[in-house]
Write an enzyme that holds these catalytic residues in place. Structure first.
Site, PDB file in Angstrom:
ATOM      1  N   HIS B  63       0.821  -1.221   0.000  1.00  0.00           N
ATOM      2  CA  HIS B  63       0.000   0.000   0.000  1.00  0.00           C
ATOM      3  C   HIS B  63       0.850   1.264   0.000  1.00  0.00           C
ATOM      4  CE1 HIS B  63       0.101   0.994   4.431  1.00  0.00           C
ATOM      5  NE2 HIS B  63       0.180  -0.310   4.597  1.00  0.00           N
ATOM      6  N   ASP B 163       5.880   1.839   6.947  1.00  0.00           N
ATOM      7  CA  ASP B 163       4.596   1.180   6.714  1.00  0.00           C
ATOM      8  C   ASP B 163       3.832   2.039   5.715  1.00  0.00           C
ATOM      9  OD1 ASP B 163       1.691   0.564   8.916  1.00  0.00           O
ATOM     10  OD2 ASP B 163       2.062   0.057   6.816  1.00  0.00           O
ATOM     11  N   GLU B 193      -5.239   1.601   2.440  1.00  0.00           N
ATOM     12  CA  GLU B 193      -5.148   0.393   3.272  1.00  0.00           C
ATOM     13  C   GLU B 193      -5.360   0.775   4.732  1.00  0.00           C
ATOM     14  OE1 GLU B 193      -2.798  -0.369   5.685  1.00  0.00           O
ATOM     15  OE2 GLU B 193      -3.148  -2.509   5.947  1.00  0.00           O
ATOM     16  N   GLU B 194      -4.791   1.891   5.138  1.00  0.00           N
ATOM     17  CA  GLU B 194      -4.781   2.270   6.553  1.00  0.00           C
ATOM     18  C   GLU B 194      -6.168   2.576   7.107  1.00  0.00           C
ATOM     19  OE1 GLU B 194      -2.399   1.881   8.481  1.00  0.00           O
ATOM     20  OE2 GLU B 194      -0.503   2.179   7.442  1.00  0.00           O
ATOM     21  N   ASP B 216       3.942  -6.185   3.424  1.00  0.00           N
ATOM     22  CA  ASP B 216       3.658  -5.123   4.397  1.00  0.00           C
ATOM     23  C   ASP B 216       4.609  -5.301   5.569  1.00  0.00           C
ATOM     24  OD1 ASP B 216       0.428  -3.605   5.107  1.00  0.00           O
ATOM     25  OD2 ASP B 216       2.429  -2.988   5.743  1.00  0.00           O
ATOM     26  N   HIS B 302       3.649   2.866  13.155  1.00  0.00           N
ATOM     27  CA  HIS B 302       2.707   3.995  13.275  1.00  0.00           C
ATOM     28  C   HIS B 302       3.246   5.130  14.135  1.00  0.00           C
ATOM     29  CE1 HIS B 302      -1.325   2.199  11.642  1.00  0.00           C
ATOM     30  NE2 HIS B 302      -0.286   1.993  10.847  1.00  0.00           N
TER      31      HIS B 302
END
Lengths: 351, 331, 357
Positions: B63, B163, B193-194, B216, B302
């Protein structure tokens, strides 16, 4: 039995919050004028209707009081498009969010009670019921229009239209205590063509919900020999303990307790038996919470009786009452008034 | 490959606003694929190869989008209130810096409070240095991402949006190194995606492949008092067995493990108790398909400083090339 | 017919019929019938699908026409009768998200016959002040249809609030403005569909319980793009301490609300831009709905098949999912004007990927 329904619907659609009963008083006055000898207004705004008796003066008199005032709200401040309110009479604020209301401003303005979203409330009010002081009234108008039409002190009534749940059952707001006013009106109608020995004062009392002031002052002014208060009592329904509530449609409630003269209670029971009007007995505490409490101690005291009409969901805009209970109450009151003769007070004895 | 990674991670492209990443990736792969198109949601889909008798139609998904913030209100003094795009953690924000798509920079502040626990998002704001609303370069609806440069610490690479830009880099590099394949490969650089695997959902429907693989990041269990997880930086790319949203087809786990062993590449087996990837939605697209995921171990996911091991990244490229070069027998 | 749509008496009366009708998620027939009566005479095709969605097509003219899906949901939140407790008292559950603090002391309508009932509450005289600090739960409430009427109601019947539509000066007050405003708007857009597009109208079911109707409708139509007409809350009330309300979502009177992001969807930036440009070119007031939570049918639509570029536009409404919502007539008029103008200006190159940013 259905004749009372149109009148009752008009009654509960007339505004008349405690202390501001004028609109409903005028409405009742129009209906009482043709069926009474004299109609007048007391200093506190109660409506008095006299049906003169035939005994020689000084004639004994009976006062029957049914309070005409309603609970509601009052504007405390205007904030942009919205209004802050306080209660008039006792309201559980948990029934308020989403209620339809009318704001009696320079014009009658329909509106709705709004519950602000959590982030606009103080932290301690964000979960759970929102206090009345944090609820708002939304009339759908813009801020300049609200400023022009509404002021602090303006009254706000519930605006829930009457709902006929069946031919015998009506739901709506202010059935406490307009149901009793309807019963008292039925009593006057039934006596219209009959002669009474005693004077009969029908009183639509004011300010019961706040101070019992109307009944207290009317009783003092009129000094009746006997007083009967007619008010609603708890009707059985969800959440109401069964030992404190009565089934709708099962008859009139005859109260007993410190507010009530026991011989009067006995008289009413015997009369109901004779007329085959179904009834139940309710035991009320030292403060019956009704006009009977005030009238009993007016001036040098008055023997007092309290009649109840079962009502579900008291003090919400969806109170429910049986029309049969109302007409039976009216008939019982009429027959009681008609039964009073010159000897009655002598027979009213403490055991 | 480090320069490619640097360019990718320093591109601002939060979910829903992936254009800058899409353009960069398109330039990088244009000469290495047979066909490129952008679908209705903005997924960049590149096809390499055509299905042959021994091959399958395979969808790979990494992604392009990263987590970010979106402005909900600018007050009269120029402070911007915001809400989140994707799984932003409140404790990562105060004092941090963000970059808006129009280039403006901001610092994240928070309302004063006396409690020890961190503020909620509603108590924070972005200070873009303006004195009032009129002078502010940002307004309602503008989006921003963390502002951190790419940096190296020995074998470790650190940046925001590893990410999943590291997965994107792995796919791009695989396309560069893949000489031949019996398969028809659809490299999907997916969007959104998130916020719920949305791009991969529609891309999978459009492609209708026989097999899907996501690339990922995954977490590790190798820092002090960490979650119990048998994945560490530097021990090789991970073959995902399960995560919070999906169970990998065991035949796919076997195929990936055996391929790694045959190619003498280090690898780890991964069980992640939280989170999921594009593989989850590929698995239940249309009538379903076997799926797997090649994971890059990553610390501090994140946060503005996600850390991977360069050796793991290079081995991931090698493993992916090996997986795609030969026919697949899932047994 | 391609004249510009307006809101006049006919449209107000239709909205009144729509909001007064009872159609709880999963039981939308009363509104479905009104919709079918309105659109059957003015479309090329209309049908009802397996979930109860009304799907209608009005074809345009010319080549390379965009196929545009417009959706509005027919269902409202409400109640379902679960148990006959005792003669005329019925237990119930909510269908869709309703704040239970709005239920006590309200009138309702039950079943297809709209049997009147009330949700009562304990008299205040019998409550303690501690008790009044606790919310009344749905479990403690009952629907009361009055003595002797118990046989008219059965388990499984749906019920709604009983509020009737009314004007409040510049505003409208009714139940189910979410989303009968969208339904009424969509009917007018179908009536005045511009010729440059194929207008695919979906009057969807079960939005309030998971966007279930919209997903299958979008799958069936497979359009080029979608515009969802829903209702979004306006939380534009004053704060208790007079501080600035920074989370108003939308404001009454500020025009149609264009969505950029909610919990279910990140809206297609090309379509958002098209709506904003249309509004500015036409002098139509508009506002951007604050990004954040909530969602519309777009949440299901945009992920259907290989993806459908989508945008949502709402008439702002205060107090959704309560007995009485409030919306501004001017916002409704401007929403209809904006969407109609946006449809008329649609061109296929709007969806070219180069513009997607």
């Amino acid at each position: 039995m259905n004749e009372i329904l149109p009148f009752l619907k008009k009654l509960i659609s007339s505004s008349g919050l405690s202390g501001n009963e004028a609109p409903v008083r005028e409405m009742i006055s129009e209906h009482w004028q043709p069926i009474a000898d004299e109609v007048s207004v007391s200093r506190l705004g109660s409506l008095h209707a006299l049906k003169r008796g035939t005994l020689p003066e000084p004639r004994p008199s009976l006062l029957i009081a049914a309070h005409m005032d309603a609970i509601g709200m009052m504007v405390t401040s205007v904030v942009g498009e919205f209004l802050h309110i306080a209660e008039v009479g006792g309201i559980d604020a948990r029934v308020l969010p989403g209620q339809l209301v009318i704001v009696h401003g320079r014009k009658e303005l329909p509106g709705v009670i709004a519950q602000p979203p959590a982030h606009l409330l103080p932290p301690e009010e964000r979960n759970g019921p929102v206090a009345l002081s944090n609820l708002l009234v939304d009339t759908g108008l813009t801020a300049p229009e609200v400023a022009r039409l509404v002021r602090a002190g303006d009254l706000v009534s519930f605006a829930q239209s009457p709902i006929e749940l069946s031919k015998d059952t009506l739901a709506g707001h202010t059935l406490d205590n307009r149901a009793s006013v309807a019963a008292l009106t039925t009593c006057l109608q039934l006596l219209q063509k009959r002669l009474l020995d005693w004077d009969l004062w029908a009183v639509a009392s004011s300010q019961e919900e706040e101070t019992l002031g109307g009944a207290a002052t009317s009783a003092f002014q009129l000094r009746p020999s006997l007083a009967v208060a007619v008010d609603v009592t708890f009707g059985s329904g969800p959440g109401t303990p069964s030992h404190r509530a009565y089934e709708l449609g099962n008859g009139v409630i005859l109260c007993m307790g410190p507010n009530i003269h026991p011989a009067l209670h006995k008289t009413f029971k015997e009369l109901a038996d004779r007329l085959e009007i179904p009834y139940k007995v309710e035991v009320t505490g030292p403060h019956s919470g009704t006009d009977a409490y005030a009238m009993q101690v007016a001036a040098d005291g008055i023997p007092t009786m309290l009649i109840g009409i079962p009502l579900r969901y008291m003090h919400t805009p969806v109170e429910v009452v049986s029309l049969k209970d109302i007409t039976r109450t009216g008939r019982l009151l009429a027959e009681f008034a008609a039964s009073l003769d010159a000897e009655f007070m002598n027979k009213l004895a403490w055991e | 490959m480090k320069e490619l990674i640097r360019k990718l991670v320093e591109t601002p492209a939060p979910s829903g606003y992936e254009a800058k990443a899409r353009e960069l990736i398109r330039l990088e792969i244009a000469s290495r694929v047979d066909e490129i198109h952008v679908d209705a949601l903005g997924n960049l889909i590149a096809r390499k190869g055509q299905v042959s008798p021994q091959g399958m139609k395979i969808m790979l998904s990494a992604h392009m989008d990263e987590i970010g913030l979106i402005v909900t209100h600018v007050d009269e003094y120029g402070f911007a209130r915001f809400t989140t795009i994707g799984g932003v953690r409140a404790h990562n924000l105060p004092g941090g810096r963000v970059r808006f798509m129009n280039g403006a920079l901001g610092v994240i502040g928070q309302q004063h409070h006396s409690e020890a626990k961190p503020s909620a998002f509603e108590e924070m704001f972005i200070d873009v240095g303006s004195k009032n609303r009129k002078d502010s370069p940002v307004r309602l609806g503008d989006v921003a991402v963390f502002e951190r440069p790419f940096t190296e610490m020995g074998d470790r690479l650190v940046a925001k949006s590893m990410d999943d830009r590291i997965g994107v880099a792995v796919l791009i590099e695989t396309l560069r190194q893949l000489d031949s394949t019996p398969h028809e490969i659809y490299c999907v650089f997916s969007v959104q995606e998130e916020v719920g695997l949305r791009g991969a959902t529609t891309a999978a429907f459009g492609i209708d492949p026989h097999l899907g693989l996501a690339v990922d990041v995954t977490g590790t269990g190798d820092t002090p008092k960490d979650v119990k997880m048998d994945v560490s930086l530097g021990k090789g790319p991970a073959v995902k067995v399960r995560d919070g949203g999906m169970l990998t087809d065991p035949r796919v786990v076997s195929w990936m493990s055996h391929t790694a062993e045959k190619a003498r590449l280090p690898y780890q087996l991964e069980i992640l108790e939280y989170g999921t990837t594009d593989a989850r939605v590929m698995q239940v697209s249309r009538a379903g398909m076997p799926v797997g995921c090649l994971s890059i171990p990553c610390r501090y996911i994140h946060s503005p400083s996600e850390m991977v091991d360069y050796g793991d990244v290079q081995n991931a490229v090698r493993l992916m090339s090996a997986l795609l070069s030969a026919p697949i027998d899932l047994g | 017919m391609n004249n510009v749509p307006t809101i006049a008496n006919v449209q107000m009366k239709l909205l009144e019929r729509l909001t007064n009708a009872c159609a709880v998620s999963g039981d939308e027939n009363e509104v479905r019938q009104i919709v079918l009566d309105q659109i059957r005479p003015i479309v090329d095709e209309a049908r009802v699908d397996a979930l109860g969605n009304v799907l209608a097509t009005k074809r345009g003219q010319g080549e390379n026409r965009l196929r545009v899906l417009l959706a509005a949901h027919m269902d409202e939140v409400g109640f379902i009768i679960t148990h006959n407790d005792d003669s005329s008292f019925f237990r119930f559950e909510t269908v869709g998200g309703i704040d239970a603090r709005y239920l006590a002391g309200k009138p309702v309508l039950v079943g297809k016959e709209h049997i009147p009932g009330v949700i009562g509450a304990k008299p205040v005289h019998l409550t303690s002040s501690d008790e009044r600090r606790q919310s009344i739960t749905v479990d403690a409430l009952r629907i009361d249809v009055g003595p002797g009427n118990g046989s008219k109601v059965k388990t499984g019947d749906r019920a709604t609030f009983a509020t009737s539509f009314t004007r409040l000066g510049p505003s409208l007050r009714a139940k189910a403005l979410d989303d009968r405003l969208g339904v009424a708007t969509l009917i007018e857009l179908v009536r005045h569909a511009p010729a440059n597009i194929d207008l695919l109208a979906a009057f969807t079911v079960q939005e309030e319980v998971g966007l279930r109707g919209a997903g299958v409708a979008a799958y069936a139509f497979d359009p080029d793009l979608a515009i969802i007409l829903d209702s979004t809350p306006a939380h534009d009330l004053p704060a208790w301490d007079a501080s600035e309300n920074t989370r108003y979502n939308t404001r009454l009177g500020a025009g149609p609300a264009i969505y950029v992001a909610d919990r279910g969807t990140l809206y297609d930036t090309r379509l958002v831009r098209h709506l904003v440009e249309t509004a500015e070119a036409g002098g139509i007031p508009y506002q951007i709905r604050q990004p954040g939570g909530g969602g519309t049918d777009a949440g299901a639509v945009h992920k259907q098949r290989a993806g459908i570029p989508s945008v949502s536009v709402s008439v702002p409404g205060r107090y959704p999912h309560t007995p009485a919502g409030v919306a501004r007539l001017s916002d409704w008029k401007n929403t209809l004007a904006l969407v109609h103008a946006a449809l008329a200006r649609l061109e296929p190159r709007l969806l070219s990927p180069d513009d997607k940013s």
